[in-house]
Design a protein around this motif. Structure first.
Motif, PDB file in Angstrom:
ATOM      1  N   TYR A 262       0.855  -1.179   0.000  1.00  0.00           N
ATOM      2  CA  TYR A 262       0.000   0.000   0.000  1.00  0.00           C
ATOM      3  C   TYR A 262       0.894   1.234   0.000  1.00  0.00           C
ATOM      4  O   TYR A 262       2.002   1.224   0.556  1.00  0.00           O
ATOM      5  CB  TYR A 262      -0.881   0.043   1.252  1.00  0.00           C
ATOM      6  CG  TYR A 262      -2.120  -0.821   1.198  1.00  0.00           C
ATOM      7  CD1 TYR A 262      -2.056  -2.170   1.514  1.00  0.00           C
ATOM      8  CD2 TYR A 262      -3.357  -0.285   0.864  1.00  0.00           C
ATOM      9  CE1 TYR A 262      -3.206  -2.964   1.490  1.00  0.00           C
ATOM     10  CE2 TYR A 262      -4.510  -1.069   0.838  1.00  0.00           C
ATOM     11  CZ  TYR A 262      -4.414  -2.404   1.153  1.00  0.00           C
ATOM     12  OH  TYR A 262      -5.549  -3.189   1.131  1.00  0.00           O
ATOM     13  N   VAL A 263       0.393   2.321  -0.571  1.00  0.00           N
ATOM     14  CA  VAL A 263       1.107   3.592  -0.580  1.00  0.00           C
ATOM     15  C   VAL A 263       0.255   4.638   0.144  1.00  0.00           C
ATOM     16  O   VAL A 263      -0.982   4.614   0.036  1.00  0.00           O
ATOM     17  CB  VAL A 263       1.448   4.051  -2.015  1.00  0.00           C
ATOM     18  CG1 VAL A 263       0.198   4.260  -2.856  1.00  0.00           C
ATOM     19  CG2 VAL A 263       2.273   5.337  -1.988  1.00  0.00           C
TER      20      VAL A 263
ATOM     21  N   GLN B 160      -3.600   3.583  -0.272  1.00  0.00           N
ATOM     22  CA  GLN B 160      -4.069   3.122  -1.577  1.00  0.00           C
ATOM     23  C   GLN B 160      -3.344   1.836  -1.931  1.00  0.00           C
ATOM     24  O   GLN B 160      -2.119   1.742  -1.771  1.00  0.00           O
ATOM     25  CB  GLN B 160      -3.785   4.191  -2.633  1.00  0.00           C
ATOM     26  CG  GLN B 160      -4.235   3.800  -4.037  1.00  0.00           C
ATOM     27  CD  GLN B 160      -3.832   4.828  -5.078  1.00  0.00           C
ATOM     28  OE1 GLN B 160      -2.951   5.660  -4.857  1.00  0.00           O
ATOM     29  NE2 GLN B 160      -4.472   4.775  -6.237  1.00  0.00           N
ATOM     30  N   LEU B 161      -4.069   0.851  -2.419  1.00  0.00           N
ATOM     31  CA  LEU B 161      -3.460  -0.418  -2.799  1.00  0.00           C
ATOM     32  C   LEU B 161      -2.626  -0.241  -4.069  1.00  0.00           C
ATOM     33  O   LEU B 161      -3.112   0.248  -5.078  1.00  0.00           O
ATOM     34  CB  LEU B 161      -4.533  -1.470  -3.044  1.00  0.00           C
ATOM     35  CG  LEU B 161      -4.040  -2.851  -3.428  1.00  0.00           C
ATOM     36  CD1 LEU B 161      -3.317  -3.506  -2.253  1.00  0.00           C
ATOM     37  CD2 LEU B 161      -5.193  -3.729  -3.888  1.00  0.00           C
ATOM     38  N   LEU B 162      -1.341  -0.651  -3.987  1.00  0.00           N
ATOM     39  CA  LEU B 162      -0.455  -0.633  -5.160  1.00  0.00           C
ATOM     40  C   LEU B 162      -0.539  -1.934  -5.925  1.00  0.00           C
ATOM     41  O   LEU B 162      -0.624  -1.948  -7.145  1.00  0.00           O
ATOM     42  CB  LEU B 162       0.991  -0.457  -4.706  1.00  0.00           C
ATOM     43  CG  LEU B 162       1.586   0.928  -4.596  1.00  0.00           C
ATOM     44  CD1 LEU B 162       3.047   0.810  -4.178  1.00  0.00           C
ATOM     45  CD2 LEU B 162       1.477   1.690  -5.900  1.00  0.00           C
TER      46      LEU B 162
ATOM     47  N   ILE C  14      -0.018  -0.561  -9.928  1.00  0.00           N
ATOM     48  CA  ILE C  14      -0.272   0.729 -10.559  1.00  0.00           C
ATOM     49  C   ILE C  14       0.995   1.589 -10.578  1.00  0.00           C
ATOM     50  O   ILE C  14       1.944   1.314  -9.834  1.00  0.00           O
ATOM     51  CB  ILE C  14      -1.407   1.482  -9.841  1.00  0.00           C
ATOM     52  CG1 ILE C  14      -1.032   1.770  -8.370  1.00  0.00           C
ATOM     53  CG2 ILE C  14      -2.713   0.697  -9.915  1.00  0.00           C
ATOM     54  CD1 ILE C  14      -2.011   2.670  -7.656  1.00  0.00           C
ATOM     55  N   ASN C  15       0.988   2.583 -11.434  1.00  0.00           N
ATOM     56  CA  ASN C  15       2.073   3.573 -11.498  1.00  0.00           C
ATOM     57  C   ASN C  15       3.450   2.960 -11.780  1.00  0.00           C
ATOM     58  O   ASN C  15       4.463   3.510 -11.366  1.00  0.00           O
ATOM     59  CB  ASN C  15       2.140   4.389 -10.205  1.00  0.00           C
ATOM     60  CG  ASN C  15       0.845   5.135  -9.951  1.00  0.00           C
ATOM     61  OD1 ASN C  15       0.110   5.452 -10.886  1.00  0.00           O
ATOM     62  ND2 ASN C  15       0.547   5.403  -8.706  1.00  0.00           N
TER      63      ASN C  15
ATOM     64  N   ALA D  31      12.200   6.237 -10.892  1.00  0.00           N
ATOM     65  CA  ALA D  31      11.410   6.989  -9.914  1.00  0.00           C
ATOM     66  C   ALA D  31      10.956   8.326 -10.474  1.00  0.00           C
ATOM     67  O   ALA D  31      11.677   8.981 -11.249  1.00  0.00           O
ATOM     68  CB  ALA D  31      12.235   7.210  -8.649  1.00  0.00           C
ATOM     69  N   HIS D  32       9.784   8.727 -10.023  1.00  0.00           N
ATOM     70  CA  HIS D  32       9.225  10.032 -10.374  1.00  0.00           C
ATOM     71  C   HIS D  32       8.983  10.797  -9.081  1.00  0.00           C
ATOM     72  O   HIS D  32       8.750  10.194  -8.029  1.00  0.00           O
ATOM     73  CB  HIS D  32       7.905   9.822 -11.142  1.00  0.00           C
ATOM     74  CG  HIS D  32       7.387  11.068 -11.778  1.00  0.00           C
ATOM     75  ND1 HIS D  32       6.563  11.949 -11.111  1.00  0.00           N
ATOM     76  CD2 HIS D  32       7.578  11.582 -13.016  1.00  0.00           C
ATOM     77  CE1 HIS D  32       6.269  12.943 -11.911  1.00  0.00           C
ATOM     78  NE2 HIS D  32       6.866  12.749 -13.080  1.00  0.00           N
TER      79      HIS D  32
END
Lengths: 114, 114
Positions: free
Chosen positions: B36-37, B45-47, B60-61, B81-82
């Motif tokens: 999670y993030v 939020q679940l990743l 995601i992402n 990384a962003h």
């Protein structure tokens, strides 16, 4: 579809005061949870409800009570707030379909007890 | 005893470089695993999730994680990384026989610099 909603977002209490944190979900989930988050400790489970009409203690239930009002709503009550209950509180609800069991979280309530 | 350990409390990377966030668990059985993030002042939020299907899980992402039973690990990676990836990341486990309760790691704060 709002997901999981929590009110209030912020609250300051004096020691000994009481309050109720509200949580509602619109995903028709049976299971709902209350967690607290403290720095460096991840989230810890306070209480959970596997279905309407049932509640069970989690890891850190002392000082709290809960009510599963109906399938949508699960409230957390602090009867006599203490500074040790200063924390961020998250409500979550869960899919009942195996094997995922992922939980969906609300935005949190930041509680400060002075 | 069943437990989950996030090996780094803080990770700092430069934008455009790979991300590695480490998670190990202790259990005799293969659990369900999640990342999670949590962005600042937000809910979780679940990743991504692993539930005994493919061992390489895409989320995601651009994040992904690989379940390695022999190493009891579920490390989270991203090739580049962003700045928007700066957040706290939680490795979360459902251990067999715990009525699907989540056990949270203590979290890894990811910092992304220019």
């Amino acid at each position: 579809n709002a997901g999981v909603t929590q009110t209030p977002k912020f609250q300051v209490l004096k020691t000994g005061q009481s309050m109720t944190l509200q949580c509602a979900q619109d995903m028709n989930h049976n299971s709902m949870y209350w967690y607290r988050q403290d720095p460096g400790m991840g989230l810890r489970l306070i209480y959970y409800s596997a279905s309407e009409g049932t509640t069970d203690k989690g890891e850190v239930p002392n000082g709290y009570n809960v009510s599963r009002l109906n399938k949508r709503e699960f409230s957390l009550r602090l009867e006599s707030a203490a500074p040790s209950q200063t924390s961020v509180y998250f409500c979550a609800s869960r899919h009942d379909r195996a094997p995922t069991y992922e939980q969906y979280f609300g935005p949190g309530t930041r509680l400060t007890v002075t | 005893a069943q437990s989950v350990t996030q090996l780094d409390s803080h990770v700092s990377v430069s934008e455009g470089t790979p991300v590695l966030l480490r998670c190990n668990y202790s259990s005799s059985y293969s659990p369900s695993l999640f990342w999670y993030v949590q962005h600042p002042n937000k809910g979780l939020q679940l990743l991504l999730k692993y539930t005994s299907a493919a061992t390489l899980v895409k989320g995601i992402n651009g994040f992904e994680a690989e379940f390695k039973k022999s190493e009891t690990s579920f490390h989270l990676t991203k090739p580049s990384a962003h700045m928007s990836d700066a957040a706290e990341y939680f490795c979360v486990v459902i251990f067999t026989g715990t009525a699907s309760k989540l056990t949270f790691g203590t979290g890894t704060r990811l910092q992304v610099t220019l």
